[in-house]
Motif scaffolding. Sequence first.
Motif, mmCIF file in Angstrom:
data_model
loop_
_atom_site.group_PDB
_atom_site.id
_atom_site.type_symbol
_atom_site.label_atom_id
_atom_site.label_comp_id
_atom_site.label_asym_id
_atom_site.label_seq_id
_atom_site.Cartn_x
_atom_site.Cartn_y
_atom_site.Cartn_z
ATOM 1 N N ASP A 156 0.826 -1.209 0.000
ATOM 2 C CA ASP A 156 0.000 0.000 0.000
ATOM 3 C C ASP A 156 0.860 1.259 0.000
ATOM 4 O OD1 ASP A 156 -2.797 1.239 0.469
ATOM 5 O OD2 ASP A 156 -1.585 2.103 2.085
ATOM 6 N N LEU A 208 -3.389 2.280 -8.457
ATOM 7 C CA LEU A 208 -4.722 2.293 -7.848
ATOM 8 C C LEU A 208 -5.314 0.884 -7.799
ATOM 9 C CD1 LEU A 208 -6.463 5.513 -9.262
ATOM 10 C CD2 LEU A 208 -5.844 5.029 -6.893
ATOM 11 N N LEU A 209 -5.131 0.122 -8.893
ATOM 12 C CA LEU A 209 -5.652 -1.243 -8.924
ATOM 13 C C LEU A 209 -4.945 -2.124 -7.896
ATOM 14 C CD1 LEU A 209 -7.459 -3.378 -10.167
ATOM 15 C CD2 LEU A 209 -5.740 -3.722 -11.964
ATOM 16 N N LYS A 259 -6.715 -3.914 -0.449
ATOM 17 C CA LYS A 259 -7.867 -3.679 0.429
ATOM 18 C C LYS A 259 -8.854 -4.841 0.395
ATOM 19 C CE LYS A 259 -7.567 1.358 0.122
ATOM 20 N NZ LYS A 259 -8.214 2.606 -0.350
ATOM 21 N N ARG A 260 -8.910 -5.556 -0.723
ATOM 22 C CA ARG A 260 -9.802 -6.714 -0.823
ATOM 23 C C ARG A 260 -9.172 -7.968 -0.237
ATOM 24 N NH1 ARG A 260 -13.868 -6.397 -4.716
ATOM 25 N NH2 ARG A 260 -14.403 -8.475 -3.915
ATOM 26 N N GLN A 273 -3.641 -1.134 -5.051
ATOM 27 C CA GLN A 273 -4.185 -0.761 -3.743
ATOM 28 C C GLN A 273 -5.556 -1.382 -3.515
ATOM 29 O OE1 GLN A 273 -3.988 3.578 -3.492
ATOM 30 N NE2 GLN A 273 -2.291 3.381 -2.066
ATOM 31 N N HIS A 274 -6.368 -1.407 -4.583
ATOM 32 C CA HIS A 274 -7.703 -2.014 -4.457
ATOM 33 C C HIS A 274 -7.588 -3.502 -4.133
ATOM 34 C CE1 HIS A 274 -11.974 -2.664 -5.143
ATOM 35 N NE2 HIS A 274 -11.667 -3.653 -5.982
ATOM 36 N N LEU A 275 -6.649 -4.189 -4.778
ATOM 37 C CA LEU A 275 -6.444 -5.615 -4.489
ATOM 38 C C LEU A 275 -5.996 -5.832 -3.048
ATOM 39 C CD1 LEU A 275 -4.661 -6.757 -7.782
ATOM 40 C CD2 LEU A 275 -6.982 -7.317 -7.064
#
Length: 445
Positions: A26, A70-71, A77-78, A73-75
Amino acid sequence: MKIENPFRAQSPYLVAEQTRHARMIDAVTRAGMYISIPLDLVVIPALILAYSPQMAIVTVLCLAIFPACLLAQHLVKRGHTDAAAWFSIMCGLIILFLNTQLVEGLSPFLVPGFLLIIIAANLFLPSPYPYAVATAASGLYLLERLVQTKAYTVAQVNPITGDVFLTTATILAFIFVAFLNQLITGDLRRALDDATHNLQEANRRLAKASEMKSQFTARTSHELRTPLSSIIAFTDLALRDSYGPLAPKLRDALTYVFNSSRHLKDIINDLLDLSKIEAGQLQMVDEIVSLPKLVEAVVGIAAPIAAEKGLRWSIAVTPDMPFEFRGDKSRLEQILLNLTGNALKYTEEGSVSLSIDRTGGDRWRMEVRDTGLGIPEDQFEAIFEAYRQLEGTASPSKVKGTGLGLAITRHLVRLMDGTIKVESTLGKGSTFTVELPLKLNGSAA
């Protein structure tokens, strides 16, 4: 009721490592978005000044850094930490390789850029996956060396623009290296702070538990000693025929009760002493100690036990020992009784001896020697720990103790600023030596 599969359970260490990796990814992807901004500010003007299909591809790749981060970071968080790590690393390898091949003069940045990505892989991925990243980077570098002939068309930019592009990428790499270093040291510092805090909390809880245990032991021991002393006193009176003659069977039973009660009282006294030592409440008394009376007290208890077991018992005091000196009389007696008692308890044949001598102008020594089974060398330290029993070499008499005598003895010796050591040979016996400061009483010698 849902039952967790024990084969899928994760250790606390693994959970902490996954959390650390997620935090690293992150932070690095967030920094990647910030770094992509100045890089885009250099690439877009270069595209405008020298448009070509190759330069357009380079621009698109540089602009893609922001959404790629951004992608990732999204992964994270998931909860897909590994996927985010592999995605960000592979994107970095591909973008770096293609850009250095499509822009003339940018290939010198390939090697330090790959090294930077390999460093990031060590932060993101567990072993041995960073080696796979290094292998992939090596393959791309080898490919770059094989196509040095430049058989393909590259973007042609003026020397000033190319130099600005390379300089900007190098500066951003320096900044990124500094950021990674700060990230690593910050994470280590945070982990150290957490570990220190956890250790302090554990020590605080242990200290509180130890204090509560010592208080419980002291109070319980005090409450047990009062009725036990009464049992011993009245049993002793009965054995002395104070209440009339006793039948032989009743006398045997009362003798067993009397001996067992005294043994139980000794155990309670040991527990009380140990609780005082652990709580730091045991104080040494400075009084006049009569050496003949000290020896007499030891002989009065040790000699009958030795005679009962058929052991040779001897005691020797050198003439240079003073008749009187200063110390804690009861604690010195306790040390001697613990050492001689252990020697007699675990010696089945042969002899037990006690020697007291002076080892200089300001020190004296007590040495207890026996011909018992001996102590293994790897247990020399263990025998001085509380509640520890000698393993594998128990006396044939099956006599068992509480494992407190030697622990208390060592504590008492240390409180007197002395030393205690043991020498032993299996099958031949043991020797315990206590050396203490000699405090003379006035002009006594």
